[in-house]
Design a protein around this motif. Structure first.
Motif, PDB file in Angstrom:
ATOM      1  N   GLN A  77     -12.698   0.973   6.253  1.00 19.63           N
ATOM      2  CA  GLN A  77     -13.293   1.454   7.544  1.00 19.63           C
ATOM      3  C   GLN A  77     -12.545   0.877   8.242  1.00 19.63           C
ATOM      4  N   ALA A  78     -12.896   1.801   9.725  1.00 20.37           N
ATOM      5  CA  ALA A  78     -12.015   1.160  10.964  1.00 20.37           C
ATOM      6  C   ALA A  78     -12.647   0.262  11.633  1.00 20.37           C
ATOM      7  N   GLY A  79     -11.796  -0.434  11.853  1.00 21.22           N
ATOM      8  CA  GLY A  79     -12.777  -2.062  12.721  1.00 21.22           C
ATOM      9  C   GLY A  79     -11.811  -2.485  13.451  1.00 21.22           C
ATOM     10  N   LYS A  80     -12.061  -4.195  13.679  1.00 16.94           N
ATOM     11  CA  LYS A  80     -11.588  -5.190  14.111  1.00 16.94           C
ATOM     12  C   LYS A  80      -9.901  -5.535  13.126  1.00 16.94           C
ATOM     13  N   GLN A  81      -8.997  -6.430  13.561  1.00 13.57           N
ATOM     14  CA  GLN A  81      -7.868  -6.872  12.933  1.00 13.57           C
ATOM     15  C   GLN A  81      -8.293  -7.833  12.064  1.00 13.57           C
ATOM     16  N   LYS A  82      -7.849  -8.482  10.587  1.00 16.15           N
ATOM     17  CA  LYS A  82      -8.058  -9.199  10.519  1.00 16.15           C
ATOM     18  C   LYS A  82      -7.073  -9.739   9.802  1.00 16.15           C
ATOM     19  N   ILE A  83      -7.595 -11.429  10.002  1.00 11.59           N
ATOM     20  CA  ILE A  83      -6.195 -12.116   9.777  1.00 11.59           C
ATOM     21  C   ILE A  83      -6.819 -13.306   8.801  1.00 11.59           C
ATOM     22  N   TYR A  84      -5.418 -13.309   7.925  1.00 20.12           N
ATOM     23  CA  TYR A  84      -5.276 -13.808   5.803  1.00 20.12           C
ATOM     24  C   TYR A  84      -4.056 -14.643   6.649  1.00 20.12           C
ATOM     25  N   SER A  85      -4.011 -15.656   6.259  1.00 20.33           N
ATOM     26  CA  SER A  85      -3.880 -16.972   6.873  1.00 20.33           C
ATOM     27  C   SER A  85      -3.062 -17.265   5.613  1.00 20.33           C
ATOM     28  N   ALA A  86      -3.338 -16.991   4.336  1.00 17.64           N
ATOM     29  CA  ALA A  86      -2.526 -16.938   3.464  1.00 17.64           C
ATOM     30  C   ALA A  86      -1.669 -16.399   2.226  1.00 17.64           C
ATOM     31  N   LEU A  87      -1.726 -15.141   3.508  1.00 17.77           N
ATOM     32  CA  LEU A  87      -1.182 -14.156   2.939  1.00 17.77           C
ATOM     33  C   LEU A  87      -0.052 -13.562   3.749  1.00 17.77           C
ATOM     34  N   SER A  88       1.247 -13.355   3.344  1.00 18.97           N
ATOM     35  CA  SER A  88       1.891 -12.186   3.893  1.00 18.97           C
ATOM     36  C   SER A  88       2.830 -10.905   3.492  1.00 18.97           C
ATOM     37  N   LEU A  89       3.065 -10.085   4.137  1.00 22.66           N
ATOM     38  CA  LEU A  89       3.979  -8.942   3.664  1.00 22.66           C
ATOM     39  C   LEU A  89       5.615  -8.909   4.764  1.00 22.66           C
ATOM     40  N   ASN A  90       6.264  -9.316   4.201  1.00 26.69           N
ATOM     41  CA  ASN A  90       7.576  -9.451   5.374  1.00 26.69           C
ATOM     42  C   ASN A  90       8.295  -7.788   5.027  1.00 26.69           C
ATOM     43  N   PRO A  91       7.943  -6.353   5.534  1.00 26.18           N
ATOM     44  CA  PRO A  91       8.243  -5.678   6.157  1.00 26.18           C
ATOM     45  C   PRO A  91       9.925  -5.368   5.190  1.00 26.18           C
ATOM     46  N   ALA A  92      10.570  -6.511   5.253  1.00 29.75           N
ATOM     47  CA  ALA A  92      11.753  -6.336   4.615  1.00 29.75           C
ATOM     48  C   ALA A  92      12.196  -5.900   2.978  1.00 29.75           C
ATOM     49  N   HIS A  93      10.724  -6.576   2.431  1.00 26.22           N
ATOM     50  CA  HIS A  93      10.712  -5.981   1.429  1.00 26.22           C
ATOM     51  C   HIS A  93      10.584  -4.663   0.911  1.00 26.22           C
ATOM     52  N   PHE A  94      10.473  -3.213   1.601  1.00 24.85           N
ATOM     53  CA  PHE A  94      10.791  -2.000   2.268  1.00 24.85           C
ATOM     54  C   PHE A  94      12.260  -1.223   2.015  1.00 24.85           C
ATOM     55  N   ILE A  95      12.498  -1.999   2.638  1.00 27.16           N
ATOM     56  CA  ILE A  95      14.444  -1.518   2.939  1.00 27.16           C
ATOM     57  C   ILE A  95      15.123  -1.419   1.442  1.00 27.16           C
ATOM     58  N   PRO A  96      15.330   0.122   0.798  1.00 30.28           N
ATOM     59  CA  PRO A  96      15.831   0.436  -0.311  1.00 30.28           C
ATOM     60  C   PRO A  96      17.278  -0.512   0.152  1.00 30.28           C
ATOM     61  N   VAL A  97      18.168  -0.299  -1.301  1.00 22.17           N
ATOM     62  CA  VAL A  97      19.376  -0.547  -1.950  1.00 22.17           C
ATOM     63  C   VAL A  97      20.124  -0.199  -1.238  1.00 22.17           C
ATOM     64  N   ASN A  98      20.268   1.013  -1.375  1.00 22.41           N
ATOM     65  CA  ASN A  98      21.160   1.804  -0.559  1.00 22.41           C
ATOM     66  C   ASN A  98      20.781   2.269   1.345  1.00 22.41           C
ATOM     67  N   THR A  99      21.342   1.449   2.344  1.00 21.67           N
ATOM     68  CA  THR A  99      21.353   1.314   3.508  1.00 21.67           C
ATOM     69  C   THR A  99      21.489   1.787   4.323  1.00 21.67           C
ATOM     70  N   GLU A 100      22.078   3.610   3.919  1.00 21.50           N
ATOM     71  CA  GLU A 100      22.818   4.290   4.504  1.00 21.50           C
ATOM     72  C   GLU A 100      21.319   4.738   4.878  1.00 21.50           C
TER      73      GLU A 100
END
Length: 320
Positions: free
Chosen positions: A225-248
């Protein structure tokens, strides 16, 4: 107050600049100061003071009715403009919903677009893309249009030596950019801004395939549901994990893909998709629905690609 701001900015920048990382890296430092949130609180303070003062000054006299005002206009002005992805609030009508959204209809450099290898200009002269993201506590929200993960200062990219801070990353189902005329099932956008307010966005498309273990971090706490931001101090998801192997990647000048569709956005979209399972994609789609803007005409723009096609040698034939 000004001195305290400068000290905090120095702390953020010195941590980011002195951390040794490769071009695509995940820093393991502790969380840094969220200076953006502090500035928002400081901006709100004068408004609250003004509201109290206005209430004291405009208090009506006894037995004197207050002047008639156009309350409907006042409410309409304060109410945020509503837009969506279907019906008369969908992308086709964004430019008509408000003068503020006129660029959505009149702009000539709009995003997303259809990316085609044969039409893109191959080059080896594109500026290097240096990605430096850190692990930070997960700040996630459903803002009514997408699932968005907000980032504090300290994670950034460098394009040709120019630094852009990562602000947030968010998702679209299906993909907004097309590849060779086709939409993929999902796309993530990583939104950055430099010190002058210029935006640079990295796009990564997802294809159906193997399970993406990193996405499970989000799916386990996905706000339905749409709402306020929630913070999970014990969780992290670095978007660098979405960078493909082939960086073209493709590079072009475009716009925001949501109202007000502002132009002058530096777009970099990776050529190679990354995988996510059908179940993971469906979980995102169940929450997001179809939140992809259709592709726009390229017009007079040139789309560059960070690689040049190998020169094809003439085939050799032997006749017997």
């Amino acid at each position: 107050m000004r001195d305290s701001w400068s000290k905090k900015i120095f702390i953020v920048l010195s941590v980011a600049l002195t951390t040794g990382m490769s071009s695509v890296s995940v820093a393991q430092d502790g969380p840094i100061l969220d200076l953006g949130a502090e500035l928002e609180q400081l901006k709100a303070a004068p408004e609250e003071t003004h509201a109290v003062t206005a209430q004291t000054v405009t208090k009506p006299l006894a037995n004197v009715p207050p002047p008639k005002e156009n309350k409907a206009a006042e409410i309409a002005h304060d109410k945020p403009l509503h837009w969506g992805y279907a019906g008369h609030e969908g992308p086709r009508y964004w430019g008509d919903l408000s003068p503020e959204f006129a660029t959505c209809k009149e702009g000539k450099n709009q995003s997303p677009i259809d990316l085609r290898d044969a039409q893109a200009v191959g080059t080896q002269g594109l500026a290097d893309l240096d990605i430096r993201y850190r692990d930070v506590p997960l700040k996630i929200e459903n803002n009514g249009h997408t699932i968005q993960v907000n980032y504090p200062l300290g994670s950034y990219i460098k394009v040709g030596g120019k630094r852009y801070e990562l602000l947030q990353y968010h998702f679209h189902t299906p993909s907004e950019h097309q590849k060779e005329g086709f939409n993929y099932p999902m796309e993530v956008h990583m939104v950055h801004r430099d010190g002058d307010g210029n935006l640079a966005v990295i796009g990564v498309i997802f294809q159906e395939g193997e399970e993406n273990q990193h996405l499970n971090t989000l799916l386990n706490v996905l706000p339905k549901q749409a709402g306020k931001q929630k913070i999970y101090s014990a969780l992290s998801l670095n978007p660098a994990h979405f960078i493909p192997v082939n960086t073209e990647f493709y590079k072009y000048s475009g716009s925001l893909t949501t109202p007000p569709c502002s132009e002058g956005v530096y777009w970099m979209v990776f050529k190679q998709p990354v995988s996510a399972s059908a179940e993971q994609i469906q979980q995102f789609n169940d929450v997001l629905g179809e939140n992809a803007r259709p592709v726009n005409s390229i017009n007079s723009r040139s789309v560059l690609k960070s690689w040049s096609e190998a020169v094809q040698q003439e085939p050799m034939y032997e006749y017997y």
